[in-house]
Scaffold this motif. Structure first.
Motif, PDB file in Angstrom:
ATOM      1  N   ARG A  79       0.690  -1.094  -0.116  1.00 56.68           N
ATOM      2  CA  ARG A  79       0.164  -0.074   0.070  1.00 56.68           C
ATOM      3  C   ARG A  79       0.880   1.217   0.132  1.00 56.68           C
ATOM      4  O   ARG A  79       0.291   2.241   0.491  1.00 56.68           O
ATOM      5  N   ARG A  80       1.865   1.269  -0.471  1.00 56.99           N
ATOM      6  CA  ARG A  80       3.025   2.325  -0.335  1.00 56.99           C
ATOM      7  C   ARG A  80       2.469   3.490  -1.141  1.00 56.99           C
ATOM      8  O   ARG A  80       2.709   4.787  -0.720  1.00 56.99           O
ATOM      9  N   GLN A  81       1.898   3.462  -2.001  1.00 54.53           N
ATOM     10  CA  GLN A  81       1.339   4.731  -3.027  1.00 54.53           C
ATOM     11  C   GLN A  81       0.085   5.227  -2.157  1.00 54.53           C
ATOM     12  O   GLN A  81       0.031   6.485  -2.136  1.00 54.53           O
ATOM     13  N   ALA A  82      -0.721   4.499  -1.564  1.00 52.98           N
ATOM     14  CA  ALA A  82      -1.688   5.096  -0.824  1.00 52.98           C
ATOM     15  C   ALA A  82      -1.231   5.910   0.286  1.00 52.98           C
ATOM     16  O   ALA A  82      -1.718   6.841   0.913  1.00 52.98           O
ATOM     17  N   ILE A  83      -0.228   5.175   1.057  1.00 52.79           N
ATOM     18  CA  ILE A  83       0.495   5.800   2.278  1.00 52.79           C
ATOM     19  C   ILE A  83       1.162   7.047   1.900  1.00 52.79           C
ATOM     20  O   ILE A  83       1.005   8.133   2.608  1.00 52.79           O
ATOM     21  N   ALA A  84       1.932   7.169   0.787  1.00 53.04           N
ATOM     22  CA  ALA A  84       2.466   8.124   0.268  1.00 53.04           C
ATOM     23  C   ALA A  84       1.544   9.472   0.023  1.00 53.04           C
ATOM     24  O   ALA A  84       1.779  10.751   0.410  1.00 53.04           O
ATOM     25  N   ASP A  85       0.429   8.967  -0.623  1.00 50.76           N
ATOM     26  CA  ASP A  85      -0.498  10.122  -0.869  1.00 50.76           C
ATOM     27  C   ASP A  85      -1.168  10.438   0.511  1.00 50.76           C
ATOM     28  O   ASP A  85      -1.490  11.849   0.513  1.00 50.76           O
ATOM     29  N   TRP A  86      -1.556   9.864   1.580  1.00 51.66           N
ATOM     30  CA  TRP A  86      -1.823  10.220   2.659  1.00 51.66           C
ATOM     31  C   TRP A  86      -0.955  11.114   3.400  1.00 51.66           C
ATOM     32  O   TRP A  86      -1.366  12.106   3.996  1.00 51.66           O
ATOM     33  N   PHE A  87       0.366  10.754   3.126  1.00 48.76           N
ATOM     34  CA  PHE A  87       1.364  11.525   3.951  1.00 48.76           C
ATOM     35  C   PHE A  87       1.557  12.798   3.255  1.00 48.76           C
ATOM     36  O   PHE A  87       1.599  13.914   4.054  1.00 48.76           O
ATOM     37  N   ARG A  88       1.330  12.900   1.763  1.00 47.13           N
ATOM     38  CA  ARG A  88       1.586  14.187   1.307  1.00 47.13           C
ATOM     39  C   ARG A  88       0.350  14.956   1.532  1.00 47.13           C
ATOM     40  O   ARG A  88       0.380  16.186   1.889  1.00 47.13           O
ATOM     41  N   THR A  89      -0.734  14.513   1.851  1.00 44.01           N
ATOM     42  CA  THR A  89      -1.993  15.206   2.042  1.00 44.01           C
ATOM     43  C   THR A  89      -2.101  15.741   3.455  1.00 44.01           C
ATOM     44  O   THR A  89      -2.310  17.051   3.502  1.00 44.01           O
ATOM     45  N   LYS A  90      -1.500  15.017   4.468  1.00 45.61           N
ATOM     46  CA  LYS A  90      -1.410  15.548   5.564  1.00 45.61           C
ATOM     47  C   LYS A  90      -0.371  16.570   5.878  1.00 45.61           C
ATOM     48  O   LYS A  90      -0.500  17.549   6.788  1.00 45.61           O
ATOM     49  N   ARG A  91       0.776  16.432   5.159  1.00 47.30           N
ATOM     50  CA  ARG A  91       1.990  17.629   4.968  1.00 47.30           C
ATOM     51  C   ARG A  91       1.416  18.575   4.515  1.00 47.30           C
ATOM     52  O   ARG A  91       1.827  19.947   5.142  1.00 47.30           O
ATOM     53  N   GLN A  92       0.656  18.676   3.660  1.00 44.37           N
ATOM     54  CA  GLN A  92       0.063  20.019   2.837  1.00 44.37           C
ATOM     55  C   GLN A  92      -0.969  20.668   3.962  1.00 44.37           C
ATOM     56  O   GLN A  92      -1.014  21.793   4.024  1.00 44.37           O
ATOM     57  N   ARG A  93      -1.825  19.842   4.344  1.00 42.84           N
ATOM     58  CA  ARG A  93      -2.654  20.428   5.536  1.00 42.84           C
ATOM     59  C   ARG A  93      -2.207  21.063   6.822  1.00 42.84           C
ATOM     60  O   ARG A  93      -2.620  22.097   7.005  1.00 42.84           O
ATOM     61  N   TYR A  94      -1.041  20.391   7.279  1.00 38.71           N
ATOM     62  CA  TYR A  94      -0.507  21.189   8.359  1.00 38.71           C
ATOM     63  C   TYR A  94       0.595  22.037   8.166  1.00 38.71           C
ATOM     64  O   TYR A  94       0.957  23.102   8.932  1.00 38.71           O
ATOM     65  N   PHE A  95       1.435  22.040   6.926  1.00 37.90           N
ATOM     66  CA  PHE A  95       2.568  22.909   6.433  1.00 37.90           C
ATOM     67  C   PHE A  95       2.063  23.759   5.588  1.00 37.90           C
ATOM     68  O   PHE A  95       3.025  24.775   5.213  1.00 37.90           O
ATOM     69  N   ALA A  97       0.985  24.612   1.257  1.00 30.63           N
ATOM     70  CA  ALA A  97       1.659  24.515   0.054  1.00 30.63           C
ATOM     71  C   ALA A  97       3.011  25.262   0.088  1.00 30.63           C
ATOM     72  O   ALA A  97       3.934  24.780  -0.398  1.00 30.63           O
ATOM     73  N   GLU A  98       3.157  26.367   0.404  1.00 29.60           N
ATOM     74  CA  GLU A  98       4.456  26.988   0.552  1.00 29.60           C
ATOM     75  C   GLU A  98       4.853  27.089   2.153  1.00 29.60           C
ATOM     76  O   GLU A  98       4.308  27.142   2.996  1.00 29.60           O
ATOM     77  N   PRO A  99       6.243  26.865   2.283  1.00 28.22           N
ATOM     78  CA  PRO A  99       6.943  27.107   3.320  1.00 28.22           C
ATOM     79  C   PRO A  99       6.856  28.497   4.131  1.00 28.22           C
ATOM     80  O   PRO A  99       6.624  29.307   3.274  1.00 28.22           O
ATOM     81  N   SER A 100       6.305  28.402   5.468  1.00 23.49           N
ATOM     82  CA  SER A 100       6.235  29.696   6.061  1.00 23.49           C
ATOM     83  C   SER A 100       7.581  30.302   6.143  1.00 23.49           C
ATOM     84  O   SER A 100       8.527  29.770   6.507  1.00 23.49           O
ATOM     85  N   PRO A 101       7.681  31.704   6.024  1.00 25.21           N
ATOM     86  CA  PRO A 101       9.013  32.369   6.400  1.00 25.21           C
ATOM     87  C   PRO A 101       9.377  32.454   7.728  1.00 25.21           C
ATOM     88  O   PRO A 101       8.763  32.614   8.463  1.00 25.21           O
ATOM     89  N   SER A 102      10.697  32.324   7.819  1.00 15.43           N
ATOM     90  CA  SER A 102      11.242  32.378   9.234  1.00 15.43           C
ATOM     91  C   SER A 102      11.762  33.596   9.279  1.00 15.43           C
ATOM     92  O   SER A 102      12.177  34.491   8.415  1.00 15.43           O
ATOM     93  N   ALA A 103      11.826  33.904  10.626  1.00 17.09           N
ATOM     94  CA  ALA A 103      12.065  35.415  11.224  1.00 17.09           C
ATOM     95  C   ALA A 103      13.916  35.557  10.945  1.00 17.09           C
ATOM     96  O   ALA A 103      14.799  35.540  10.969  1.00 17.09           O
TER      97      ALA A 103
END
Length: 103
Positions: A79-95, A97-103
């Motif tokens: 199920r590696r493809q489905a797991i990778a898609d799930w991980f990408r979705t969670k990463r986009q949700r929390y972080f 699409a673009e990285p936040s600027p650091s101070a």
């Protein structure tokens, strides 16, 4: 894969259910669930294997953990493809699409 999970879970459930019921002598009137049968069985296994009967349950537990890890690794590989898609979705949700600027 369901059959593999069933073929893995059914014997595990039966063995560990019997083990803990007989270890605590909760026999419900069945001779197979008595503490005497529990001790006799592990004594026989200990004599057959040439080890102390008290060391057999931890060895079985280690084997069950190893089997579980192998089954989960096979499942994750399939199920590696489905797991990778799930991980990408969670990463986009929390972080985002673009990285936040650091101070």
């Amino acid at each position: 894969m369901r059959w593999v999970f069933a073929a893995w879970a059914l014997p595990m459930g039966i063995f560990w259910g019997w083990y803990f019921l007989s270890l605590n002598d909760m026999n419900f009137g069945y001779v197979m669930l008595t503490r005497q049968v529990h001790d006799l069985l592990f004594q026989l296994y200990g004599q057959a294997l040439g080890v102390e009967p008290a060391t057999i349950p931890p060895l079985v537990a280690k084997a069950c953990v190893l089997d579980t890890l192998l089954i989960l690794a096979i499942w994750a590989f399939r199920r590696r493809q489905a797991i990778a898609d799930w991980f990408r979705t969670k990463r986009q949700r929390y972080f985002g699409a673009e990285p936040s600027p650091s101070a």
